[in-house]
Design a protein around this motif. Sequence first.
Motif, mmCIF file in Angstrom:
data_model
loop_
_atom_site.group_PDB
_atom_site.id
_atom_site.type_symbol
_atom_site.label_atom_id
_atom_site.label_comp_id
_atom_site.label_asym_id
_atom_site.label_seq_id
_atom_site.Cartn_x
_atom_site.Cartn_y
_atom_site.Cartn_z
ATOM 1 N N THR A 10 0.823 -1.204 0.000
ATOM 2 C CA THR A 10 0.000 0.000 0.000
ATOM 3 C C THR A 10 0.858 1.254 0.000
ATOM 4 O OG1 THR A 10 -1.712 -1.185 1.214
ATOM 5 C CG2 THR A 10 -1.866 1.192 1.197
ATOM 6 N N ALA A 11 1.913 1.264 0.811
ATOM 7 C CA ALA A 11 2.787 2.440 0.878
ATOM 8 C C ALA A 11 3.522 2.665 -0.438
ATOM 9 C CB ALA A 11 3.785 2.275 2.023
ATOM 10 N N SER A 12 4.043 1.603 -1.030
ATOM 11 C CA SER A 12 4.771 1.776 -2.291
ATOM 12 C C SER A 12 3.828 2.167 -3.433
ATOM 13 C CB SER A 12 5.544 0.501 -2.635
ATOM 14 O OG SER A 12 4.654 -0.580 -2.793
ATOM 15 N N VAL A 16 4.012 5.602 -5.644
ATOM 16 C CA VAL A 16 4.000 5.607 -7.110
ATOM 17 C C VAL A 16 2.846 6.456 -7.629
ATOM 18 C CG1 VAL A 16 3.637 4.144 -9.141
ATOM 19 C CG2 VAL A 16 5.197 3.406 -7.357
ATOM 20 N N LEU A 17 1.698 6.375 -6.978
ATOM 21 C CA LEU A 17 0.544 7.165 -7.386
ATOM 22 C C LEU A 17 0.831 8.663 -7.268
ATOM 23 C CD1 LEU A 17 -2.455 7.226 -8.230
ATOM 24 C CD2 LEU A 17 -3.014 7.178 -5.810
ATOM 25 N N LEU A 18 1.409 9.078 -6.146
ATOM 26 C CA LEU A 18 1.720 10.499 -5.967
ATOM 27 C C LEU A 18 2.793 10.979 -6.932
ATOM 28 C CD1 LEU A 18 1.591 10.806 -2.081
ATOM 29 C CD2 LEU A 18 -0.067 11.628 -3.746
ATOM 30 N N SER A 19 3.813 10.164 -7.126
ATOM 31 C CA SER A 19 4.872 10.587 -8.046
ATOM 32 C C SER A 19 4.376 10.630 -9.490
ATOM 33 C CB SER A 19 6.090 9.673 -7.919
ATOM 34 O OG SER A 19 5.752 8.357 -8.291
ATOM 35 N N SER A 20 3.506 9.700 -9.855
ATOM 36 C CA SER A 20 2.977 9.740 -11.225
ATOM 37 C C SER A 20 2.046 10.932 -11.420
ATOM 38 C CB SER A 20 2.263 8.442 -11.564
ATOM 39 O OG SER A 20 1.093 8.308 -10.783
ATOM 40 N N ARG A 42 -1.029 6.697 -17.004
ATOM 41 C CA ARG A 42 -1.233 5.236 -17.045
ATOM 42 C C ARG A 42 -0.633 4.560 -15.822
ATOM 43 N NH1 ARG A 42 0.586 5.231 -23.073
ATOM 44 N NH2 ARG A 42 -1.381 5.734 -24.088
ATOM 45 N N VAL A 43 0.584 4.973 -15.457
ATOM 46 C CA VAL A 43 1.217 4.401 -14.257
ATOM 47 C C VAL A 43 0.397 4.751 -13.018
ATOM 48 C CG1 VAL A 43 3.262 4.549 -12.779
ATOM 49 C CG2 VAL A 43 3.525 4.325 -15.240
ATOM 50 N N GLY A 44 -0.142 5.950 -12.988
ATOM 51 C CA GLY A 44 -0.984 6.357 -11.856
ATOM 52 C C GLY A 44 -2.235 5.509 -11.728
ATOM 53 N N PHE A 45 -2.880 5.203 -12.843
ATOM 54 C CA PHE A 45 -4.055 4.344 -12.788
ATOM 55 C C PHE A 45 -3.688 2.925 -12.336
ATOM 56 C CE2 PHE A 45 -6.363 7.309 -15.768
ATOM 57 C CZ PHE A 45 -7.294 7.689 -14.822
ATOM 58 N N GLY A 46 -2.537 2.451 -12.756
ATOM 59 C CA GLY A 46 -2.085 1.135 -12.286
ATOM 60 C C GLY A 46 -1.834 1.125 -10.789
#
Length: 95
Positions: A10-12, A16-20, A42-46
């Motif tokens: 969840t943390a990782s 990734v969501l915030l950085s994307s 796309r990475v954010g949605f993943g």
Amino acid sequence: MMITREQIATASAGAVLLSSAALAVRGAVSDPRPGRACMAIRVGFGALALVTIARNIRARKQANDTANSALREGYTLGLTHATHGFVFPPPDSQS
């Protein structure tokens, strides 16, 4: 307290969501190539999907733990009640 795999996932995924999201904003504002912004989205949605899956797993585990603890408490209460009845039988009511 022990850190579990679900917490790490969840943390990782959140990182990734915030950085994307930051990369998508930067790509949309300053970069002349829209491909980077699309890739970041796309990475954010993943990552959002991974966060959702991890949170659902955690919620299901907490619900199971709650149900198991209620079952265990009921079982213990029933055994205590039965034992109390055997050790201290009710007095005979002879009138």
